[in-house]
Design a protein around this motif. Structure first.
Motif, mmCIF file in Angstrom:
data_model
loop_
_atom_site.group_PDB
_atom_site.id
_atom_site.type_symbol
_atom_site.label_atom_id
_atom_site.label_comp_id
_atom_site.label_asym_id
_atom_site.label_seq_id
_atom_site.Cartn_x
_atom_site.Cartn_y
_atom_site.Cartn_z
ATOM 1 N N LEU A 101 0.833 -1.205 0.000
ATOM 2 C CA LEU A 101 0.000 0.000 0.000
ATOM 3 C C LEU A 101 0.864 1.250 0.000
ATOM 4 O O LEU A 101 0.628 2.196 -0.761
ATOM 5 N N ALA A 102 1.881 1.268 0.868
ATOM 6 C CA ALA A 102 2.756 2.432 0.969
ATOM 7 C C ALA A 102 3.519 2.667 -0.330
ATOM 8 O O ALA A 102 3.763 3.814 -0.726
ATOM 9 N N GLU A 103 3.895 1.593 -1.007
ATOM 10 C CA GLU A 103 4.639 1.724 -2.254
ATOM 11 C C GLU A 103 3.745 2.226 -3.385
ATOM 12 O O GLU A 103 4.166 3.064 -4.191
ATOM 13 N N ARG A 104 2.505 1.753 -3.425
ATOM 14 C CA ARG A 104 1.588 2.124 -4.501
ATOM 15 C C ARG A 104 0.977 3.505 -4.324
ATOM 16 O O ARG A 104 0.701 4.196 -5.308
ATOM 17 N N PHE A 105 0.792 3.919 -3.065
ATOM 18 C CA PHE A 105 0.100 5.181 -2.810
ATOM 19 C C PHE A 105 0.984 6.061 -1.922
ATOM 20 O O PHE A 105 0.972 5.949 -0.693
ATOM 21 N N GLY A 106 1.730 6.936 -2.574
ATOM 22 C CA GLY A 106 2.709 7.748 -1.875
ATOM 23 C C GLY A 106 2.124 8.699 -0.852
ATOM 24 O O GLY A 106 2.836 9.149 0.055
ATOM 25 N N PHE A 107 0.835 9.017 -0.949
ATOM 26 C CA PHE A 107 0.238 9.950 0.008
ATOM 27 C C PHE A 107 -0.079 9.285 1.346
ATOM 28 O O PHE A 107 -0.360 9.987 2.329
ATOM 29 N N LEU A 108 -0.055 7.965 1.399
ATOM 30 C CA LEU A 108 -0.345 7.273 2.655
ATOM 31 C C LEU A 108 0.843 7.364 3.607
ATOM 32 O O LEU A 108 1.996 7.196 3.198
ATOM 33 N N GLU A 109 0.563 7.643 4.864
ATOM 34 C CA GLU A 109 1.576 7.730 5.910
ATOM 35 C C GLU A 109 1.276 6.639 6.934
ATOM 36 O O GLU A 109 0.512 6.837 7.873
ATOM 37 N N LEU A 110 1.884 5.473 6.752
ATOM 38 C CA LEU A 110 1.501 4.289 7.521
ATOM 39 C C LEU A 110 2.484 3.911 8.612
ATOM 40 O O LEU A 110 2.210 2.991 9.391
ATOM 41 N N ASP A 111 3.619 4.598 8.702
ATOM 42 C CA ASP A 111 4.643 4.178 9.662
ATOM 43 C C ASP A 111 4.121 4.164 11.098
ATOM 44 O O ASP A 111 4.310 3.190 11.834
ATOM 45 N N GLU A 112 3.471 5.241 11.529
ATOM 46 C CA GLU A 112 2.980 5.319 12.900
ATOM 47 C C GLU A 112 1.891 4.286 13.154
ATOM 48 O O GLU A 112 1.868 3.616 14.188
ATOM 49 N N PHE A 113 0.998 4.141 12.189
ATOM 50 C CA PHE A 113 -0.106 3.188 12.323
ATOM 51 C C PHE A 113 0.412 1.758 12.413
ATOM 52 O O PHE A 113 0.050 1.005 13.324
ATOM 53 N N VAL A 114 1.279 1.361 11.484
ATOM 54 C CA VAL A 114 1.819 0.000 11.470
ATOM 55 C C VAL A 114 2.672 -0.234 12.708
ATOM 56 O O VAL A 114 2.623 -1.303 13.325
ATOM 57 N N GLY A 115 3.436 0.779 13.114
ATOM 58 C CA GLY A 115 4.257 0.641 14.307
ATOM 59 C C GLY A 115 3.428 0.392 15.546
ATOM 60 O O GLY A 115 3.798 -0.414 16.415
ATOM 61 N N ALA A 116 2.282 1.085 15.651
ATOM 62 C CA ALA A 116 1.399 0.884 16.795
ATOM 63 C C ALA A 116 0.880 -0.549 16.835
ATOM 64 O O ALA A 116 0.803 -1.168 17.897
ATOM 65 N N LEU A 117 0.542 -1.088 15.677
ATOM 66 C CA LEU A 117 0.071 -2.472 15.626
ATOM 67 C C LEU A 117 1.182 -3.438 16.036
ATOM 68 O O LEU A 117 0.948 -4.392 16.773
ATOM 69 N N GLU A 118 2.389 -3.185 15.555
ATOM 70 C CA GLU A 118 3.512 -4.071 15.866
ATOM 71 C C GLU A 118 3.870 -4.034 17.347
ATOM 72 O O GLU A 118 4.363 -5.025 17.899
ATOM 73 N N ARG A 119 3.609 -2.910 18.009
ATOM 74 C CA ARG A 119 3.910 -2.791 19.437
ATOM 75 C C ARG A 119 2.788 -3.331 20.315
ATOM 76 O O ARG A 119 2.851 -3.250 21.540
ATOM 77 N N GLY A 120 1.752 -3.880 19.686
ATOM 78 C CA GLY A 120 0.637 -4.410 20.454
ATOM 79 C C GLY A 120 -0.397 -3.360 20.792
ATOM 80 O O GLY A 120 -1.331 -3.613 21.557
ATOM 81 N N GLU A 121 -0.241 -2.171 20.249
ATOM 82 C CA GLU A 121 -1.250 -1.147 20.417
ATOM 83 C C GLU A 121 -2.234 -1.285 19.259
ATOM 84 O O GLU A 121 -1.894 -1.775 18.206
ATOM 85 N N PRO A 122 -3.466 -0.862 19.408
ATOM 86 C CA PRO A 122 -3.994 -0.117 20.544
ATOM 87 C C PRO A 122 -4.452 -0.978 21.723
ATOM 88 O O PRO A 122 -4.983 -0.448 22.689
ATOM 89 N N THR A 123 -4.250 -2.282 21.666
ATOM 90 C CA THR A 123 -4.754 -3.154 22.727
ATOM 91 C C THR A 123 -4.197 -2.774 24.096
ATOM 92 O O THR A 123 -4.945 -2.636 25.069
ATOM 93 N N THR A 124 -2.885 -2.591 24.186
ATOM 94 C CA THR A 124 -2.282 -2.242 25.472
ATOM 95 C C THR A 124 -2.837 -0.930 26.010
ATOM 96 O O THR A 124 -3.184 -0.811 27.196
ATOM 97 N N SER A 125 -2.928 0.065 25.144
ATOM 98 C CA SER A 125 -3.454 1.364 25.564
ATOM 99 C C SER A 125 -4.913 1.280 25.981
ATOM 100 O O SER A 125 -5.351 1.981 26.901
ATOM 101 N N GLN A 126 -5.658 0.411 25.306
ATOM 102 C CA GLN A 126 -7.077 0.284 25.642
ATOM 103 C C GLN A 126 -7.276 -0.314 27.034
ATOM 104 O O GLN A 126 -8.136 0.135 27.800
ATOM 105 N N TRP A 127 -6.479 -1.312 27.394
ATOM 106 C CA TRP A 127 -6.552 -1.866 28.752
ATOM 107 C C TRP A 127 -6.277 -0.775 29.777
ATOM 108 O O TRP A 127 -6.997 -0.632 30.784
ATOM 109 N N THR A 128 -5.239 0.004 29.530
ATOM 110 C CA THR A 128 -4.876 1.075 30.456
ATOM 111 C C THR A 128 -5.982 2.114 30.565
ATOM 112 O O THR A 128 -6.312 2.582 31.667
ATOM 113 N N ARG A 129 -6.558 2.480 29.446
ATOM 114 C CA ARG A 129 -7.621 3.488 29.457
ATOM 115 C C ARG A 129 -8.827 3.017 30.249
ATOM 116 O O ARG A 129 -9.383 3.760 31.075
#
Length: 219
Positions: A101-129
């Motif tokens: 997706l990132a390669e095909r569509f240059g306007f997409l900014e996925l680093d933060e979103f994908v990073g959050a998923l890889e870190r187990g977020e938003p699940t961890t943050s949701q438990w805390t909230r």
């Protein structure tokens, strides 16, 4: 800056709304965005990676793309090209891998979103909230018990009418999920959501964790 009275979205206006404009653009490109046929001004598309939403910027022509799940909202890019937007939405809805997706569509900014998923977020943050909100105080004991389990803490929790809802995949609204209601701290009732003929089942306190693990196990 937009000149007073200038329509930034003549294509949207001519089609009668953002929804119809996106459907027409998708039809011209032979792609499927998953957009409901009744959507007019509000565009929110359910996908296996959250609800994909499109909004219109006010100061300049920009189609704003974001991903939403309960209590979380990521802006993942914007473009002034309706056709390009529709193609990106269709690719997301089809489940195209993030790197493609990132390669095909240059306007997409996925680093933060994908990073959050890889870190187990938003699940961890949701438990805390949930465990820091006084509004959920009646569910704190149950939430703490569920989060203490090494398997169940990886499930995405929400509160629904006083019951704790656990979902296997945070970004997939239709993934396996259960509702758990704490009746008195010693007795619980559990229901598997979207399972045909499933009803509330009484579960003793000592059996709760094993029962939930089995109910949420992938088939």
């Amino acid at each position: 800056m937009n000149a007073p009275g200038k329509d930034l979205y003549p294509d949207v206006t001519a089609s009668g709304g953002l929804g119809p404009a996106m459907r027409e653009a998708a039809q011209l490109r032979g792609c499927d965005t998953g957009l409901a046929p009744w959507a007019v001004d509000v565009v929110s598309i359910e996908t296996t990676r959250g609800f994909l939403s499109v909004d219109l910027a006010a100061e300049e022509r920009r189609f704003l793309l974001s991903v939403r799940i309960p209590d979380f909202d990521w802006e993942i890019g914007s473009t002034d090209d309706l056709g390009l937007l529709v193609e990106a939405v269709a690719a997301w809805w089809e489940g195209i891998p993030f790197d493609e997706l990132a390669e095909r569509f240059g306007f997409l900014e996925l680093d933060e979103f994908v990073g959050a998923l890889e870190r187990g977020e938003p699940t961890t943050s949701q438990w805390t909230r949930l465990l820091s909100s006084d509004f959920n105080r009646n569910q704190w004991n149950l939430l703490r018990r569920l989060r203490a389990d090494e398997v169940l803490r990886n499930m995405f929790p929400t509160i629904t009418h006083g019951a704790v809802r656990l979902r296997v995949k945070a970004m997939d609204a239709w993934s396996r999920r259960v509702l758990v209601y704490d009746e008195n701290g010693e007795r619980y009732v559990v229901r598997r959501v979207e399972v045909p003929e499933a009803d509330w089942v009484e579960v003793p306190s000592g059996d709760l964790i094993a029962y939930l693990r089995a109910a949420l196990a992938e088939e």
